[in-house]
Design an enzyme around this catalytic site. Structure first.
Site, short mmCIF file in Angstrom:
data_model
loop_
_atom_site.label_atom_id
_atom_site.label_comp_id
_atom_site.label_asym_id
_atom_site.label_seq_id
_atom_site.Cartn_x
_atom_site.Cartn_y
_atom_site.Cartn_z
N ALA A 1 -23.60 2.44 14.07
CA ALA A 1 -23.67 1.02 14.41
C ALA A 1 -23.86 0.19 13.15
O ALA A 1 -24.88 0.32 12.47
CB ALA A 1 -24.82 0.74 15.39
N ARG B 1 -4.61 -7.01 -27.99
CA ARG B 1 -3.52 -6.03 -27.84
C ARG B 1 -2.18 -6.67 -28.16
O ARG B 1 -1.84 -7.73 -27.62
CB ARG B 1 -3.52 -5.53 -26.39
CG ARG B 1 -2.35 -4.59 -26.07
CD ARG B 1 -2.64 -3.19 -26.59
NE ARG B 1 -1.77 -2.23 -25.95
CZ ARG B 1 -0.65 -1.74 -26.48
NH1 ARG B 1 -0.26 -2.15 -27.67
NH2 ARG B 1 0.06 -0.85 -25.81
N THR C 1 -18.01 -6.91 7.45
CA THR C 1 -16.70 -6.53 6.92
C THR C 1 -15.73 -7.69 6.99
O THR C 1 -15.92 -8.65 7.74
CB THR C 1 -16.11 -5.35 7.70
OG1 THR C 1 -15.87 -5.78 9.05
CG2 THR C 1 -17.05 -4.15 7.71
N GLU D 1 -22.65 -6.75 4.46
CA GLU D 1 -22.99 -8.09 4.98
C GLU D 1 -21.88 -8.64 5.89
O GLU D 1 -21.68 -9.85 5.96
CB GLU D 1 -23.26 -9.08 3.83
CG GLU D 1 -24.08 -8.56 2.68
CD GLU D 1 -25.51 -8.21 3.03
OE1 GLU D 1 -25.78 -7.91 4.20
OE2 GLU D 1 -26.35 -8.22 2.13
#
Length: 377
Positions: A127, A265, A362, A360
């Site tokens: 749950a 880079r 989904t 908190e």
């Protein structure tokens, strides 16, 4: 930004920003490899951050919801694990602050402000999103309650000194039959189970909890009997603001690493930052981070003003969490092969980010909440 922070809030922001750069960020990789950092916890206590949002009368700094968001946001720029640890601590302490008796506040809030660790126990192995499906039960026995059951995926479990545990007190009532209880570490019958070996947020401690005939006094109940579900939902509104702040800070952390790399880079005779394809990535990332930041502080302002903010907190959490994961993956792409290496940190941040879409509430649950609210208007 559209928000004018007070001078005190700006001072706190600058203090936490400096603290994060010096004490938090350098420890994030270590925590990913070794787990919860007790020494960093002591430094958080010394800095007064464990109770920054609590009233001064209980040892806190009397910060409002905006101040709280600032602290979490800045901590997350160095370590999402540390920000999540503090958020979970605050979530549990806030339940006592907003719903506890004066006796409970006087006992526990100074503990929280001083650095005793708090945890909030709702989720069980079967749950989580379906809060009404919890199986832990508290049965009244004279002047006491007898708690049995267990919890899973509880942030700060295993290192917490105080737990706020939700249990069924009238199972036949579903989510209207849930109550909240204070359970202190060391209470007879409270057992700490296996520690979870998590994908990310490894600087937080997460263990199984089991309750074996824990006998609690009536004074351990927080709020009215059977009001636990409402208490939990109110607490999650605040926690979702923190998730928005973590998402904004974590995404900025990843983008900063990628930005430095892109400017250094060189390909085809120039830094990759000069290539349009890379520029577009940073344009999108920066815009989405700014949107998450604005949404988060807007909801924090609503909370500080005492306004209902359930919908707005859910939107900030949903948008921010998914933005953060996407941003981290884009930053890995910018770094190319180095992005896949632990040496450049971004892969760790991507692992941390994924939890924000799960904890908190989904993304799926939040879409149901938001959609149902909008369609009901």
């Amino acid at each position: 930004m559209l928000f004018d922070f007070t001078q005190e809030q700006l001072m706190i922001r600058d203090m936490v920003r400096d603290f994060t750069a010096k004490e938090v960020e350098p420890r994030d990789k270590w925590m990913d490899e070794n787990g919860f950092d007790h020494e960093l916890h002591k430094k958080l206590c010394d800095a007064g951050l464990m109770g920054v949002h609590l009233p001064e009368q209980y040892g806190g700094a009397d910060g409002d919801a905006i101040t709280s968001a600032i602290v979490i946001h800045e901590l997350a720029k160095g370590s999402a694990s540390t920000a999540l640890f503090v958020d979970a601590h605050w979530l549990a302490a806030d339940i006592i602050l907003y719903h506890g008796t004066e006796e409970q506040k006087s006992k526990y809030l100074p503990m929280a402000a001083a650095g005793k660790i708090f945890a909030f126990g709702l989720t069980e192995s079967s749950a989580g999103s379906d809060a009404a499906g919890i199986k832990s039960q508290a049965v009244k026995d004279g002047d006491t309650w007898v708690l049995n059951g267990g919890k899973a995926w509880i942030t700060n479990s295993g290192v917490a000194d105080v737990y706020i545990i939700l249990a069924k007190t009238q199972p036949e009532l579903g989510n209207k039959g849930i109550s909240a209880f204070i359970v202190e570490e060391g209470t007879e019958g409270l057992k700490i189970g296996k520690k979870e070996d998590k994908m990310g947020m490894r600087g937080t401690c997460t263990t199984e909890l089991s309750f074996d005939n824990i006998r609690l006094p009536a004074s351990a109940m927080v709020g009215a009997e059977n009001s636990g579900f409402k208490i939990a939902m109110m607490a999650l509104d605040g926690a979702r603001i923190s998730v928005g702040a973590i998402a904004a800070g974590l995404a900025e952390h990843a983008m900063t690493i990628a930005k430095h790399y892109a400017n250094e880079r060189t390909t085809f005779g120039k830094p990759i930052a000069k290539h349009q394809g890379i520029m577009f990535k940073f344009a999108d990332m920066a815009a989405h981070i700014e949107a998450t930041t604005l949404m988060t502080y807007n909801v924090a302002r609503m909370k500080a003003e005492g306004k209902r903010h359930t919908l707005e907190a859910a939107m900030a959490k949903l948008f921010g969490s998914e933005m953060c994961t996407k941003t981290c993956m884009e930053c890995i792409q910018v770094l190319g092969g180095y992005g896949y290496s632990k040496e450049y940190h971004v892969e760790r941040l991507a692992r941390d980010a994924k939890l924000l879409e799960i904890g908190e509430g989904t993304s799926e649950i939040l879409r149901m909440l938001i959609g149902a609210t909008i369609l009901a208007k």
